[in-house]
Motif scaffolding. Structure first.
Motif, mmCIF file in Angstrom:
data_model
loop_
_atom_site.group_PDB
_atom_site.id
_atom_site.type_symbol
_atom_site.label_atom_id
_atom_site.label_comp_id
_atom_site.label_asym_id
_atom_site.label_seq_id
_atom_site.Cartn_x
_atom_site.Cartn_y
_atom_site.Cartn_z
ATOM 1 N N VAL A 112 37.533 -33.453 64.509
ATOM 2 C CA VAL A 112 38.586 -34.352 64.983
ATOM 3 C C VAL A 112 38.706 -34.174 66.489
ATOM 4 N N PRO A 113 38.516 -35.214 67.293
ATOM 5 C CA PRO A 113 38.647 -35.078 68.744
ATOM 6 C C PRO A 113 40.050 -34.657 69.153
ATOM 7 N N ALA A 114 40.130 -33.925 70.254
ATOM 8 C CA ALA A 114 41.420 -33.455 70.755
ATOM 9 C C ALA A 114 42.367 -34.625 70.981
ATOM 10 N N ALA A 115 43.643 -34.414 70.633
ATOM 11 C CA ALA A 115 44.739 -35.366 70.861
ATOM 12 C C ALA A 115 44.696 -36.573 69.944
ATOM 13 N N THR A 116 43.792 -36.599 68.932
ATOM 14 C CA THR A 116 43.758 -37.731 68.008
ATOM 15 C C THR A 116 44.062 -37.323 66.572
ATOM 16 N N GLY A 117 44.407 -36.068 66.350
ATOM 17 C CA GLY A 117 44.647 -35.588 64.996
ATOM 18 C C GLY A 117 46.067 -35.759 64.517
ATOM 19 N N ASP A 118 46.947 -36.307 65.352
ATOM 20 C CA ASP A 118 48.310 -36.582 64.900
ATOM 21 C C ASP A 118 48.843 -37.816 65.604
ATOM 22 N N VAL A 119 49.822 -38.437 64.991
ATOM 23 C CA VAL A 119 50.418 -39.641 65.548
ATOM 24 C C VAL A 119 51.917 -39.610 65.278
ATOM 25 N N THR A 120 52.683 -40.094 66.239
ATOM 26 C CA THR A 120 54.142 -40.153 66.116
ATOM 27 C C THR A 120 54.611 -41.581 66.325
ATOM 28 N N LEU A 121 55.400 -42.085 65.385
ATOM 29 C CA LEU A 121 56.012 -43.409 65.507
ATOM 30 C C LEU A 121 57.478 -43.229 65.841
ATOM 31 N N PHE A 122 57.994 -44.083 66.743
ATOM 32 C CA PHE A 122 59.377 -43.978 67.195
ATOM 33 C C PHE A 122 60.174 -45.215 66.787
ATOM 34 N N ASP A 123 61.466 -45.017 66.608
ATOM 35 C CA ASP A 123 62.394 -46.103 66.349
ATOM 36 C C ASP A 123 63.686 -45.805 67.110
ATOM 37 N N PRO A 124 63.963 -46.585 68.184
ATOM 38 C CA PRO A 124 63.221 -47.752 68.654
ATOM 39 C C PRO A 124 61.851 -47.379 69.224
ATOM 40 N N ALA A 125 60.965 -48.384 69.302
ATOM 41 C CA ALA A 125 59.578 -48.137 69.693
ATOM 42 C C ALA A 125 59.468 -47.522 71.081
ATOM 43 N N GLY A 126 60.396 -47.854 71.950
ATOM 44 C CA GLY A 126 60.326 -47.328 73.308
ATOM 45 C C GLY A 126 60.930 -45.950 73.469
ATOM 46 N N GLY A 127 61.568 -45.426 72.425
ATOM 47 C CA GLY A 127 62.205 -44.118 72.520
ATOM 48 C C GLY A 127 61.190 -42.995 72.531
ATOM 49 N N ARG A 128 61.571 -41.879 73.168
ATOM 50 C CA ARG A 128 60.690 -40.715 73.186
ATOM 51 C C ARG A 128 61.464 -39.420 72.936
ATOM 52 N N SER A 129 62.716 -39.521 72.620
ATOM 53 C CA SER A 129 63.515 -38.331 72.347
ATOM 54 C C SER A 129 63.300 -37.893 70.909
ATOM 55 N N ALA A 130 63.666 -36.659 70.605
ATOM 56 C CA ALA A 130 63.456 -36.120 69.269
ATOM 57 C C ALA A 130 64.204 -36.918 68.210
ATOM 58 N N ASP A 131 65.412 -37.405 68.538
ATOM 59 C CA ASP A 131 66.175 -38.153 67.535
ATOM 60 C C ASP A 131 65.653 -39.571 67.331
ATOM 61 N N ALA A 132 64.658 -39.993 68.144
ATOM 62 C CA ALA A 132 64.056 -41.319 67.967
ATOM 63 C C ALA A 132 62.778 -41.260 67.144
#
Length: 214
Positions: A44-64
């Motif tokens: 598995v190439p580096a940085a491609t073995g996990d994915v995170t989806l946010f709601d709202p899509a533009g959020g980047r905080s832990a609670d999003a």
């Protein structure tokens, strides 16, 4: 791993696909032997073995964070008795979601690529895996697969290169301590015949940046 994309066909074509797996062993005469497999190495190439989806899509905080998924338990089977050589890669996707009130299906795209010499992508395929969460369930699992087809001729080193690499070397020989891969021609020939099958999530540029910087 840095790669240069050359092609991305709809399906994996019959391509040169081989892994170079060496096992150093001291034989009865004191020489060292090496084993090379025609089957590809898998990873598995580096940085491609996990994915995170946010709601709202533009959020980047832990609670999003909406859904997080990882690729794990990557394994492969290689049918190397014929021509072409067929390699099947199977892996699990483990997912976790934040809201568990209702049943939900999450579909995630993933890729499988064939690389040559560890630097060049020669074929790529994108597929999708569906993960089903039941009502009240925070975690779910799914299994996905990818396949590669190879020609035996492309996976085989030229005879002269193979002899140079696997030639028995004993203590006291003039070239006993010399690595045959120090020869540029040998190194290039091995690179041309060395391929990998890699799988990972098909991420957007923003998702790649998030994985690389978090």
């Amino acid at each position: 791993m840095h790669v240069r994309i050359l092609a991305a066909p709809i399906a994996l074509l019959a391509v040169a696909l081989a892994g170079c797996s060496r096992t150093g062993e001291i034989d009865a005469s004191g020489g060292i032997t090496a084993v090379r497999s025609v089957c590809p190495s898998v990873g598995v190439p580096a940085a491609t073995g996990d994915v995170t989806l946010f709601d709202p899509a533009g959020g980047r905080s832990a609670d999003a964070i909406d859904v997080n998924a990882i690729i794990t338990n990557v394994r492969s089977t290689c049918a190397d008795g014929g021509d072409p050589i067929v390699t099947t890669v199977t892996f699990d996707v483990l997912a976790r979601r934040s809201r568990t009130d209702a049943a939900r299906e999450v579909v995630l795209p993933y890729f499988s690529v064939v690389t040559q010499g560890g630097t060049v992508i020669v074929a790529k395929r994108v597929n999708r895996v569906a993960i089903r969460f039941e009502a009240g369930q925070a975690r779910a699992r799914a299994t996905a697969t990818a396949a590669s087809y190879v020609t035996r001729a492309s996976a085989t080193l030229p005879d002269d290169v193979r002899r140079q690499i696997t030639r028995e070397r004993k203590a006291g020989d003039q070239d006993a301590a010399l690595d045959p891969l120090a020869d540029p021609q040998v190194r290039q020939a091995v690179a041309r015949a060395t391929f990998e099958t890699l799988v990972g999530f098909q991420l957007t540029d923003e998702q790649l940046r998030y994985n690389a910087t978090r």
